[in-house]
Design a protein around this motif. Sequence first.
Motif, PDB file in Angstrom:
ATOM      1  N   TYR A  44      13.524  -7.524 -12.080  1.00  0.00           N
ATOM      2  CA  TYR A  44      12.641  -8.414 -12.831  1.00  0.00           C
ATOM      3  C   TYR A  44      11.358  -7.687 -13.204  1.00  0.00           C
ATOM      4  N   SER A  45      10.658  -8.202 -14.180  1.00  0.00           N
ATOM      5  CA  SER A  45       9.400  -7.597 -14.620  1.00  0.00           C
ATOM      6  C   SER A  45       8.256  -8.059 -13.715  1.00  0.00           C
ATOM      7  N   LEU A  46       8.277  -7.574 -12.489  1.00  0.00           N
ATOM      8  CA  LEU A  46       7.251  -7.943 -11.520  1.00  0.00           C
ATOM      9  C   LEU A  46       6.417  -6.716 -11.183  1.00  0.00           C
ATOM     10  N   SER A  47       5.141  -6.949 -10.976  1.00  0.00           N
ATOM     11  CA  SER A  47       4.282  -5.863 -10.521  1.00  0.00           C
ATOM     12  C   SER A  47       4.325  -5.821  -8.994  1.00  0.00           C
ATOM     13  N   TYR A  48       3.794  -4.744  -8.445  1.00  0.00           N
ATOM     14  CA  TYR A  48       3.724  -4.649  -6.988  1.00  0.00           C
ATOM     15  C   TYR A  48       2.829  -5.748  -6.423  1.00  0.00           C
ATOM     16  N   ARG A  49       1.778  -6.082  -7.148  1.00  0.00           N
ATOM     17  CA  ARG A  49       0.884  -7.162  -6.693  1.00  0.00           C
ATOM     18  C   ARG A  49       1.571  -8.524  -6.786  1.00  0.00           C
ATOM     19  N   ASP A  50       2.422  -8.715  -7.790  1.00  0.00           N
ATOM     20  CA  ASP A  50       3.210  -9.954  -7.871  1.00  0.00           C
ATOM     21  C   ASP A  50       4.095 -10.100  -6.635  1.00  0.00           C
ATOM     22  N   LEU A  51       4.768  -9.012  -6.276  1.00  0.00           N
ATOM     23  CA  LEU A  51       5.629  -9.045  -5.094  1.00  0.00           C
ATOM     24  C   LEU A  51       4.824  -9.278  -3.830  1.00  0.00           C
ATOM     25  N   GLU A  52       3.654  -8.662  -3.747  1.00  0.00           N
ATOM     26  CA  GLU A  52       2.781  -8.883  -2.589  1.00  0.00           C
ATOM     27  C   GLU A  52       2.439 -10.362  -2.462  1.00  0.00           C
ATOM     28  N   GLU A  53       2.115 -10.992  -3.590  1.00  0.00           N
ATOM     29  CA  GLU A  53       1.764 -12.419  -3.582  1.00  0.00           C
ATOM     30  C   GLU A  53       2.968 -13.290  -3.226  1.00  0.00           C
ATOM     31  N   MET A  54       4.135 -12.948  -3.758  1.00  0.00           N
ATOM     32  CA  MET A  54       5.341 -13.726  -3.463  1.00  0.00           C
ATOM     33  C   MET A  54       5.684 -13.674  -1.975  1.00  0.00           C
ATOM     34  N   LEU A  55       5.553 -12.499  -1.382  1.00  0.00           N
ATOM     35  CA  LEU A  55       5.843 -12.375   0.044  1.00  0.00           C
ATOM     36  C   LEU A  55       4.796 -13.095   0.886  1.00  0.00           C
ATOM     37  N   LEU A  56       3.549 -13.042   0.451  1.00  0.00           N
ATOM     38  CA  LEU A  56       2.486 -13.740   1.178  1.00  0.00           C
ATOM     39  C   LEU A  56       2.736 -15.247   1.180  1.00  0.00           C
ATOM     40  N   GLU A  57       3.245 -15.779   0.064  1.00  0.00           N
ATOM     41  CA  GLU A  57       3.590 -17.206  -0.003  1.00  0.00           C
ATOM     42  C   GLU A  57       4.701 -17.557   0.985  1.00  0.00           C
ATOM     43  N   ARG A  58       5.481 -16.572   1.362  1.00  0.00           N
ATOM     44  CA  ARG A  58       6.568 -16.776   2.323  1.00  0.00           C
ATOM     45  C   ARG A  58       6.171 -16.382   3.738  1.00  0.00           C
ATOM     46  N   GLY A  59       4.882 -16.093   3.933  1.00  0.00           N
ATOM     47  CA  GLY A  59       4.370 -15.815   5.271  1.00  0.00           C
ATOM     48  C   GLY A  59       4.429 -14.363   5.701  1.00  0.00           C
ATOM     49  N   LEU A  60       4.712 -13.463   4.770  1.00  0.00           N
ATOM     50  CA  LEU A  60       4.770 -12.032   5.090  1.00  0.00           C
ATOM     51  C   LEU A  60       3.634 -11.305   4.389  1.00  0.00           C
ATOM     52  N   HIS A  61       2.827 -10.607   5.140  1.00  0.00           N
ATOM     53  CA  HIS A  61       1.746  -9.829   4.535  1.00  0.00           C
ATOM     54  C   HIS A  61       2.204  -8.389   4.365  1.00  0.00           C
ATOM     55  N   VAL A  62       2.471  -8.027   3.117  1.00  0.00           N
ATOM     56  CA  VAL A  62       2.882  -6.666   2.771  1.00  0.00           C
ATOM     57  C   VAL A  62       1.966  -6.196   1.651  1.00  0.00           C
ATOM     58  N   ASP A  63       1.299  -5.085   1.860  1.00  0.00           N
ATOM     59  CA  ASP A  63       0.399  -4.564   0.846  1.00  0.00           C
ATOM     60  C   ASP A  63       1.201  -4.010  -0.334  1.00  0.00           C
ATOM     61  N   HIS A  64       0.631  -4.116  -1.530  1.00  0.00           N
ATOM     62  CA  HIS A  64       1.336  -3.661  -2.724  1.00  0.00           C
ATOM     63  C   HIS A  64       1.614  -2.153  -2.694  1.00  0.00           C
ATOM     64  N   THR A  65       0.776  -1.372  -2.032  1.00  0.00           N
ATOM     65  CA  THR A  65       1.042   0.067  -1.942  1.00  0.00           C
ATOM     66  C   THR A  65       2.247   0.357  -1.039  1.00  0.00           C
ATOM     67  N   THR A  66       2.475  -0.494  -0.065  1.00  0.00           N
ATOM     68  CA  THR A  66       3.665  -0.355   0.777  1.00  0.00           C
ATOM     69  C   THR A  66       4.918  -0.611  -0.049  1.00  0.00           C
ATOM     70  N   ILE A  67       4.875  -1.634  -0.883  1.00  0.00           N
ATOM     71  CA  ILE A  67       6.014  -1.940  -1.751  1.00  0.00           C
ATOM     72  C   ILE A  67       6.250  -0.779  -2.718  1.00  0.00           C
ATOM     73  N   TYR A  68       5.173  -0.207  -3.241  1.00  0.00           N
ATOM     74  CA  TYR A  68       5.284   0.962  -4.114  1.00  0.00           C
ATOM     75  C   TYR A  68       6.019   2.099  -3.403  1.00  0.00           C
ATOM     76  N   ARG A  69       5.652   2.362  -2.164  1.00  0.00           N
ATOM     77  CA  ARG A  69       6.302   3.432  -1.389  1.00  0.00           C
ATOM     78  C   ARG A  69       7.784   3.130  -1.157  1.00  0.00           C
ATOM     79  N   TRP A  70       8.095   1.855  -0.888  1.00  0.00           N
ATOM     80  CA  TRP A  70       9.489   1.478  -0.702  1.00  0.00           C
ATOM     81  C   TRP A  70      10.295   1.758  -1.967  1.00  0.00           C
ATOM     82  N   VAL A  71       9.746   1.364  -3.111  1.00  0.00           N
ATOM     83  CA  VAL A  71      10.446   1.577  -4.379  1.00  0.00           C
ATOM     84  C   VAL A  71      10.657   3.066  -4.623  1.00  0.00           C
ATOM     85  N   GLN A  72       9.633   3.864  -4.391  1.00  0.00           N
ATOM     86  CA  GLN A  72       9.754   5.310  -4.592  1.00  0.00           C
ATOM     87  C   GLN A  72      10.811   5.921  -3.684  1.00  0.00           C
ATOM     88  N   GLN A  73      10.905   5.432  -2.475  1.00  0.00           N
ATOM     89  CA  GLN A  73      11.838   6.013  -1.516  1.00  0.00           C
ATOM     90  C   GLN A  73      13.264   5.504  -1.672  1.00  0.00           C
TER      91      GLN A  73
END
Length: 79
Positions: free
Chosen positions: A27-56
């Motif tokens: 989907y056309s989501l930014s890393y910050r969008d994903l950070e916000e979506m996870l936060l709404e579900r009770g998970l705090h994940v920084d957008h830079t962490t998601i960036y690293r996951w995608v790269q790896q």
Amino acid sequence: MIEQTPFKWRHFEAKIILLCVRWYLRYSLSYRDLEEMLLERGLHVDHTTIYRWVQQYAPELEKRCRPHLKACNDSRTRG
């Protein structure tokens, strides 16, 4: 020889990591969008962490999924 999991020593479960990577790639989501979506579900994940996951993990996911995808470049015209 025992195969090691690529998610060993990660703070989050593999299913959370894979879900984020899949959502980012599909989907056309930014890393910050994903950070916000996870936060709404009770998970705090920084957008830079998601960036690293995608790269790896994105290259490995593509390598494993590519053989199972169907070609969709049908050049025939309908008329």
